[in-house]
Design a protein around this motif. Structure first.
Motif, PDB file in Angstrom:
ATOM      1  N   PHE A   1       0.815  -0.869  -0.032  1.00  0.00           N
ATOM      2  CA  PHE A   1       0.202  -0.440  -0.372  1.00  0.00           C
ATOM      3  C   PHE A   1       0.862   1.178  -0.330  1.00  0.00           C
ATOM      4  O   PHE A   1       0.499   1.976  -0.383  1.00  0.00           O
ATOM      5  N   LYS A   2       2.113   1.199   0.950  1.00  0.00           N
ATOM      6  CA  LYS A   2       2.457   2.596   1.051  1.00  0.00           C
ATOM      7  C   LYS A   2       3.376   2.741  -0.645  1.00  0.00           C
ATOM      8  O   LYS A   2       3.458   3.852  -0.743  1.00  0.00           O
TER       9      LYS A   2
ATOM     10  N   THR B   1       0.623   4.398  -2.954  1.00  0.00           N
ATOM     11  CA  THR B   1       0.353   5.896  -2.042  1.00  0.00           C
ATOM     12  C   THR B   1       1.431   6.981  -2.020  1.00  0.00           C
ATOM     13  O   THR B   1       2.279   6.524  -1.850  1.00  0.00           O
TER      14      THR B   1
ATOM     15  N   TYR C   1       1.345   9.641   0.626  1.00  0.00           N
ATOM     16  CA  TYR C   1       0.384  11.262   1.626  1.00  0.00           C
ATOM     17  C   TYR C   1       0.622  11.873   2.537  1.00  0.00           C
ATOM     18  O   TYR C   1       1.898  12.399   3.141  1.00  0.00           O
TER      19      TYR C   1
ATOM     20  N   PRO D   1       3.476   7.719  -6.607  1.00  0.00           N
ATOM     21  CA  PRO D   1       2.773   6.686  -6.641  1.00  0.00           C
ATOM     22  C   PRO D   1       1.092   7.001  -7.646  1.00  0.00           C
ATOM     23  O   PRO D   1       0.831   8.419  -7.950  1.00  0.00           O
TER      24      PRO D   1
ATOM     25  N   MET E   1      -2.307   6.634  -6.355  1.00  0.00           N
ATOM     26  CA  MET E   1      -3.163   7.086  -5.323  1.00  0.00           C
ATOM     27  C   MET E   1      -2.362   8.169  -4.399  1.00  0.00           C
ATOM     28  O   MET E   1      -1.470   8.219  -3.986  1.00  0.00           O
ATOM     29  N   LEU E   2      -2.908   9.648  -5.112  1.00  0.00           N
ATOM     30  CA  LEU E   2      -2.530  10.485  -3.161  1.00  0.00           C
ATOM     31  C   LEU E   2      -3.531  10.931  -2.588  1.00  0.00           C
ATOM     32  O   LEU E   2      -4.292  11.236  -2.504  1.00  0.00           O
ATOM     33  N   ILE E   3      -2.995  10.724  -0.836  1.00  0.00           N
ATOM     34  CA  ILE E   3      -4.144  11.378  -0.297  1.00  0.00           C
ATOM     35  C   ILE E   3      -3.814  12.599   0.553  1.00  0.00           C
ATOM     36  O   ILE E   3      -2.440  12.564   1.023  1.00  0.00           O
TER      37      ILE E   3
ATOM     38  N   ARG F   1      -3.910   9.392 -11.774  1.00  0.00           N
ATOM     39  CA  ARG F   1      -3.755   8.994 -10.616  1.00  0.00           C
ATOM     40  C   ARG F   1      -4.800   9.752 -10.019  1.00  0.00           C
ATOM     41  O   ARG F   1      -5.678  10.521 -10.610  1.00  0.00           O
TER      42      ARG F   1
END
Length: 199
Positions: free
Chosen positions: A6-7, A10, A12, A92, A94-96, A125
């Motif tokens: 996951f890291k 993604t 964060y 990544p 996905m970016l949160i 993304r």
């Protein structure tokens, strides 16, 4: 998916940045790139210069990421862009982004969301942004809205569908107010009615 996997996919960005205050923007990027990526120095340097240009940070590359009485640093909006640069360094999927807009003026907030929209479209993304005070111009850039209240999902769809749900609940959008802002106000003022509304 396990935590390590996951890291990898993604990025964060926390509400409060953790930048090194007396490093310049470029030095910050180089240090993070060196820590995170197994690349030769020249490759790291090329990547950092590319990211600085992509996020419009080249003009502040040699300024420290702090603003105090002794030296000129960078603005709050620029600090947020530096934080984003750090978060996307490993490209990544996905970016949160956690409440990045809370300390920014409307213009800086719009620039950051617009930049994320562009990166979403150009890199494929997914960007997840938590926000409590969405301005009209920012709302127009969102693809989907997830509206939560007291741990309950009240809406997870496009903005136009949110407007239909509000109308179905007997809540009519006033002029010059965006649907998301109105929905948040309606939930705070009359949570029972809004929660029970069905589309």
């Amino acid at each position: 998916m396990d935590k390590a996997g996951f890291k990898k996919i993604t990025g964060y960005i926390a509400q409060k940045d953790k930048l090194f205050p007396f490093l310049t923007t470029r030095e910050t990027q180089m240090f993070i790139a060196w820590r995170r990526l197994a690349l030769a120095y020249q490759e790291l340097h090329s990547l950092v210069e590319h990211l600085l240009n992509d996020l419009g940070l080249a003009h502040i590359a040699d300024l420290p990421v702090i603003d105090d009485n002794k030296m000129r640093g960078i603005s709050g909006g620029e600090r947020q862009r530096v934080s984003i640069d750090v978060g996307v360094m490993h490209d990544p999927r996905m970016l949160i982004l956690e409440e990045l807009m809370s300390r920014l003026d409307n213009s800086s907030a719009l620039q950051i969301v617009d930049l994320q929209k562009t990166m979403t479209e150009s890199k494929g993304r997914t960007v997840i942004l938590s926000i409590h005070q969405p301005g009209f111009c920012i709302v127009k850039l969102f693809n989907f809205i997830l509206l939560l209240a007291d741990g309950t999902v009240l809406h997870h769809d496009i903005v136009d569908q949110l407007l239909h749900r509000l109308n179905a609940a007997g809540l009519h959008l006033p002029l010059h107010v965006n649907a998301v802002e109105f929905a948040i106000d309606s939930i705070q003022n009359n949570p029972i009615t809004t929660t029970r509304a069905k589309s």
